[in-house]
Motif scaffolding. Sequence first.
Motif, mmCIF file in Angstrom:
data_model
loop_
_atom_site.group_PDB
_atom_site.id
_atom_site.type_symbol
_atom_site.label_atom_id
_atom_site.label_comp_id
_atom_site.label_asym_id
_atom_site.label_seq_id
_atom_site.Cartn_x
_atom_site.Cartn_y
_atom_site.Cartn_z
ATOM 1 N N ARG A 49 0.832 -1.207 0.000
ATOM 2 C CA ARG A 49 0.000 0.000 0.000
ATOM 3 C C ARG A 49 0.864 1.254 0.000
ATOM 4 N NH1 ARG A 49 -1.292 2.893 4.374
ATOM 5 N NH2 ARG A 49 -0.804 1.157 5.746
ATOM 6 N N ILE A 50 1.919 1.254 0.815
ATOM 7 C CA ILE A 50 2.793 2.421 0.878
ATOM 8 C C ILE A 50 3.567 2.578 -0.417
ATOM 9 C CG2 ILE A 50 4.819 3.331 2.040
ATOM 10 C CD1 ILE A 50 3.661 2.126 4.632
ATOM 11 N N ASN A 51 4.002 1.467 -1.023
ATOM 12 C CA ASN A 51 4.741 1.560 -2.278
ATOM 13 C C ASN A 51 3.863 2.053 -3.422
ATOM 14 O OD1 ASN A 51 7.140 0.754 -1.172
ATOM 15 N ND2 ASN A 51 6.872 -1.401 -1.688
ATOM 16 N N VAL A 52 2.587 1.735 -3.394
ATOM 17 C CA VAL A 52 1.694 2.143 -4.481
ATOM 18 C C VAL A 52 1.107 3.523 -4.234
ATOM 19 C CG1 VAL A 52 -0.462 1.582 -5.650
ATOM 20 C CG2 VAL A 52 1.141 -0.225 -5.075
ATOM 21 N N HIS A 53 0.684 3.803 -2.999
ATOM 22 C CA HIS A 53 -0.041 5.035 -2.703
ATOM 23 C C HIS A 53 0.731 5.989 -1.801
ATOM 24 C CE1 HIS A 53 -3.579 3.143 -4.408
ATOM 25 N NE2 HIS A 53 -3.386 2.104 -3.622
ATOM 26 N N GLY A 54 2.014 5.757 -1.593
ATOM 27 C CA GLY A 54 2.785 6.569 -0.663
ATOM 28 C C GLY A 54 3.177 7.931 -1.215
ATOM 29 N N TRP A 55 3.703 8.764 -0.328
ATOM 30 C CA TRP A 55 4.086 10.128 -0.680
ATOM 31 C C TRP A 55 5.187 10.139 -1.737
ATOM 32 C CZ3 TRP A 55 2.568 14.991 -0.218
ATOM 33 C CH2 TRP A 55 3.485 16.004 -0.458
ATOM 34 N N GLU A 56 6.202 9.318 -1.555
ATOM 35 C CA GLU A 56 7.332 9.308 -2.497
ATOM 36 C C GLU A 56 6.868 8.913 -3.901
ATOM 37 O OE1 GLU A 56 10.421 10.322 -1.984
ATOM 38 O OE2 GLU A 56 9.883 10.885 0.066
ATOM 39 N N THR A 57 5.982 7.947 -3.983
ATOM 40 C CA THR A 57 5.465 7.525 -5.280
ATOM 41 C C THR A 57 4.620 8.621 -5.908
ATOM 42 O OG1 THR A 57 5.391 5.283 -4.420
ATOM 43 C CG2 THR A 57 4.227 5.686 -6.461
ATOM 44 N N ARG A 58 3.795 9.277 -5.125
ATOM 45 C CA ARG A 58 2.936 10.340 -5.644
ATOM 46 C C ARG A 58 3.764 11.524 -6.141
ATOM 47 N NH1 ARG A 58 -1.825 7.826 -6.357
ATOM 48 N NH2 ARG A 58 -3.031 7.549 -4.484
ATOM 49 N N ILE A 59 4.773 11.907 -5.376
ATOM 50 C CA ILE A 59 5.524 13.109 -5.704
ATOM 51 C C ILE A 59 6.503 12.869 -6.856
ATOM 52 C CG2 ILE A 59 7.524 12.932 -4.183
ATOM 53 C CD1 ILE A 59 5.304 15.998 -4.378
ATOM 54 N N THR A 61 5.988 11.309 -9.782
ATOM 55 C CA THR A 61 5.435 11.306 -11.137
ATOM 56 C C THR A 61 4.517 12.512 -11.322
ATOM 57 O OG1 THR A 61 3.518 9.989 -10.479
ATOM 58 C CG2 THR A 61 5.465 8.781 -11.207
ATOM 59 N N PRO A 62 4.390 13.002 -12.555
ATOM 60 C CA PRO A 62 3.488 14.146 -12.792
ATOM 61 C C PRO A 62 2.034 13.830 -12.446
ATOM 62 C CG PRO A 62 4.865 13.738 -14.717
ATOM 63 C CD PRO A 62 5.123 12.632 -13.752
ATOM 64 N N GLU A 63 1.592 12.620 -12.750
ATOM 65 C CA GLU A 63 0.210 12.244 -12.427
ATOM 66 C C GLU A 63 0.004 12.162 -10.912
ATOM 67 O OE1 GLU A 63 -3.504 11.929 -13.641
ATOM 68 O OE2 GLU A 63 -1.804 12.105 -15.007
ATOM 69 N N GLY A 64 1.004 11.686 -10.203
ATOM 70 C CA GLY A 64 0.921 11.627 -8.742
ATOM 71 C C GLY A 64 0.873 13.015 -8.134
ATOM 72 N N ARG A 65 1.660 13.955 -8.681
ATOM 73 C CA ARG A 65 1.612 15.335 -8.190
ATOM 74 C C ARG A 65 0.247 15.955 -8.459
ATOM 75 N NH1 ARG A 65 7.021 15.055 -9.945
ATOM 76 N NH2 ARG A 65 6.533 15.884 -12.008
ATOM 77 N N ARG A 66 -0.383 15.565 -9.553
ATOM 78 C CA ARG A 66 -1.726 16.054 -9.854
ATOM 79 C C ARG A 66 -2.724 15.517 -8.819
ATOM 80 N NH1 ARG A 66 -2.233 14.774 -15.388
ATOM 81 N NH2 ARG A 66 -0.925 16.578 -15.739
ATOM 82 N N VAL A 67 -2.557 14.258 -8.428
ATOM 83 C CA VAL A 67 -3.433 13.668 -7.398
ATOM 84 C C VAL A 67 -3.266 14.422 -6.076
ATOM 85 C CG1 VAL A 67 -3.792 11.607 -5.990
ATOM 86 C CG2 VAL A 67 -3.511 11.384 -8.446
ATOM 87 N N LEU A 68 -2.011 14.682 -5.702
ATOM 88 C CA LEU A 68 -1.756 15.408 -4.452
ATOM 89 C C LEU A 68 -2.362 16.811 -4.498
ATOM 90 C CD1 LEU A 68 1.914 14.365 -3.708
ATOM 91 C CD2 LEU A 68 -0.129 13.632 -2.498
#
Length: 81
Positions: A49-59, A61-68
Amino acid sequence: MLQGLLQRTCVSVLNTAQTMFVRQKHAFDRAILKPKVRCHFPKPREVKRINVHGWETRISTPEGRRVLMRRILKGRHDLSH
């Protein structure tokens, strides 16, 4: 004189009982009983869960930054895992 002594004794006993009652109420505080720190050895599902939805993963990628950013603008308290 005896009445004054009895009155002071009753007042001090009541104050002590009230103090004990207030302290007893805080004995089962959830913040004390359940600490916020998780176990040092997370379960495999938590690691995934942390590897897929964690802060480092989100930040990272561009799509992850959009989610944040969407979560920030929506006012979410928790941005990611």
